[in-house]
Design a protein around this motif. Structure first.
Motif, mmCIF file in Angstrom:
data_model
loop_
_atom_site.group_PDB
_atom_site.id
_atom_site.type_symbol
_atom_site.label_atom_id
_atom_site.label_comp_id
_atom_site.label_asym_id
_atom_site.label_seq_id
_atom_site.Cartn_x
_atom_site.Cartn_y
_atom_site.Cartn_z
ATOM 1 N N LEU A 4 6.230 -18.618 -31.443
ATOM 2 C CA LEU A 4 6.352 -17.550 -30.293
ATOM 3 C C LEU A 4 6.455 -16.267 -30.869
ATOM 4 O O LEU A 4 7.305 -15.967 -31.616
ATOM 5 C CB LEU A 4 7.379 -17.737 -29.325
ATOM 6 C CG LEU A 4 7.526 -18.926 -28.373
ATOM 7 C CD1 LEU A 4 7.457 -20.176 -28.829
ATOM 8 C CD2 LEU A 4 8.376 -18.785 -27.334
ATOM 9 N N VAL A 5 5.459 -15.274 -30.460
ATOM 10 C CA VAL A 5 5.074 -14.040 -31.365
ATOM 11 C C VAL A 5 5.544 -12.907 -30.255
ATOM 12 O O VAL A 5 4.358 -12.999 -29.796
ATOM 13 C CB VAL A 5 4.072 -14.124 -32.274
ATOM 14 C CG1 VAL A 5 4.172 -12.687 -32.901
ATOM 15 C CG2 VAL A 5 4.090 -15.120 -33.404
ATOM 16 N N GLU A 6 6.368 -12.187 -30.378
ATOM 17 C CA GLU A 6 6.508 -11.108 -29.055
ATOM 18 C C GLU A 6 5.830 -9.898 -29.693
ATOM 19 O O GLU A 6 5.822 -9.654 -31.202
ATOM 20 C CB GLU A 6 7.837 -10.647 -28.926
ATOM 21 C CG GLU A 6 8.748 -11.890 -28.380
ATOM 22 C CD GLU A 6 9.677 -12.478 -29.438
ATOM 23 O OE1 GLU A 6 10.653 -13.252 -28.834
ATOM 24 O OE2 GLU A 6 9.273 -12.552 -30.563
ATOM 25 N N SER A 7 5.407 -8.957 -29.083
ATOM 26 C CA SER A 7 4.757 -7.720 -29.299
ATOM 27 C C SER A 7 5.125 -6.879 -28.095
ATOM 28 O O SER A 7 5.039 -7.324 -26.823
ATOM 29 C CB SER A 7 3.338 -7.643 -29.676
ATOM 30 O OG SER A 7 2.623 -8.258 -28.714
ATOM 31 N N GLY A 8 5.138 -5.317 -28.261
ATOM 32 C CA GLY A 8 5.081 -4.652 -27.265
ATOM 33 C C GLY A 8 6.317 -3.793 -27.153
ATOM 34 O O GLY A 8 6.584 -2.944 -26.164
ATOM 35 N N GLY A 15 12.966 5.662 -16.806
ATOM 36 C CA GLY A 15 11.907 5.816 -15.868
ATOM 37 C C GLY A 15 10.521 5.007 -16.085
ATOM 38 O O GLY A 15 9.728 5.183 -15.369
ATOM 39 N N GLY A 16 10.586 5.043 -17.405
ATOM 40 C CA GLY A 16 9.176 4.623 -17.900
ATOM 41 C C GLY A 16 9.008 3.352 -17.843
ATOM 42 O O GLY A 16 9.708 2.460 -17.226
ATOM 43 N N SER A 17 7.769 2.724 -18.483
ATOM 44 C CA SER A 17 7.410 1.486 -18.328
ATOM 45 C C SER A 17 7.050 0.886 -19.893
ATOM 46 O O SER A 17 6.487 1.683 -20.756
ATOM 47 C CB SER A 17 6.162 1.121 -17.679
ATOM 48 O OG SER A 17 6.656 1.431 -16.307
ATOM 49 N N LEU A 18 7.070 -0.501 -20.137
ATOM 50 C CA LEU A 18 6.760 -1.180 -21.189
ATOM 51 C C LEU A 18 6.101 -2.391 -20.487
ATOM 52 O O LEU A 18 6.727 -3.095 -19.677
ATOM 53 C CB LEU A 18 7.900 -1.340 -22.335
ATOM 54 C CG LEU A 18 8.338 -0.317 -23.110
ATOM 55 C CD1 LEU A 18 9.441 -0.455 -24.035
ATOM 56 C CD2 LEU A 18 7.189 0.350 -23.991
ATOM 57 N N ARG A 19 5.337 -3.033 -21.578
ATOM 58 C CA ARG A 19 4.781 -4.425 -21.340
ATOM 59 C C ARG A 19 5.133 -5.237 -22.698
ATOM 60 O O ARG A 19 4.552 -4.865 -23.611
ATOM 61 C CB ARG A 19 3.536 -4.340 -20.703
ATOM 62 C CG ARG A 19 3.086 -5.803 -20.171
ATOM 63 C CD ARG A 19 1.354 -5.731 -20.025
ATOM 64 N NE ARG A 19 1.023 -6.922 -19.209
ATOM 65 C CZ ARG A 19 -0.119 -7.327 -19.489
ATOM 66 N NH1 ARG A 19 -1.071 -7.045 -20.262
ATOM 67 N NH2 ARG A 19 -0.483 -8.442 -18.629
ATOM 68 N N PHE A 20 5.741 -6.320 -22.488
ATOM 69 C CA PHE A 20 5.821 -7.334 -23.647
ATOM 70 C C PHE A 20 4.820 -8.380 -23.432
ATOM 71 O O PHE A 20 4.486 -8.907 -22.500
ATOM 72 C CB PHE A 20 7.246 -7.856 -23.502
ATOM 73 C CG PHE A 20 8.308 -7.261 -24.055
ATOM 74 C CD1 PHE A 20 9.591 -7.331 -23.535
ATOM 75 C CD2 PHE A 20 8.119 -6.150 -25.011
ATOM 76 C CE1 PHE A 20 10.607 -6.704 -23.890
ATOM 77 C CE2 PHE A 20 9.039 -5.203 -25.210
ATOM 78 C CZ PHE A 20 10.496 -5.536 -24.899
#
Length: 125
Positions: A4-8, A15-20
């Motif tokens: 399993l390899v995560e990124s992001g 208040g901002g956003s991120l997507r993994f």
């Protein structure tokens, strides 16, 4: 061998956003569910969200309900975590996890998960 390899991960203002993204080395149908956990320094690992691979039911920790969304791409064997309205208390190392078949998936039980990614850091300031 499952990977399993995560990124992001990264740094973002409140208040901002991120997507993994969590890329899995085999079909996500190989697992009963997929999940995201997080661990902040000095704190216990906390379940954030999980998704059943059959039926796609999702569950969230109360602390992230309405702000985070877990989803998956069945074709690309990828699980996502969309994080909106981020808060400083969301700062942590986030890890993707997978649980095999043979029992229920609990979003707040990391011991039930068999496979883990290496983690990706999020810092919210």
């Amino acid at each position: 061998h499952v990977q399993l390899v995560e990124s992001g991960g990264g740094s973002v203002q409140a208040g901002g956003s991120l997507r993994f993204s969590c890329q899995v080395s085999r079909s996500t149908y190989s697992f009963n569910c997929m999940a995201w956990f997080r661990q902040a320094p000095g704190k216990e690992r906390e379940g954030v969200a999980n998704i059943y691979t059959v039926g796609s039911s999702t569950y969230y920790a109360d602390s992230v309900k309405g702000r985070f969304t877990i989803s998956r791409d069945k074709v690309k064997n990828t699980v996502f975590l969309q994080m909106d309205s981020l808060k400083p208390e969301d700062t942590a190392m986030y890890s993707c996890a997978a649980r095999g078949y043979g029992g229920p998936c609990y979003v707040d039980d990391p011991n039930g998960y068999n496979y883990w990614g290496q983690g990706t850091q999020v810092t919210v300031s």
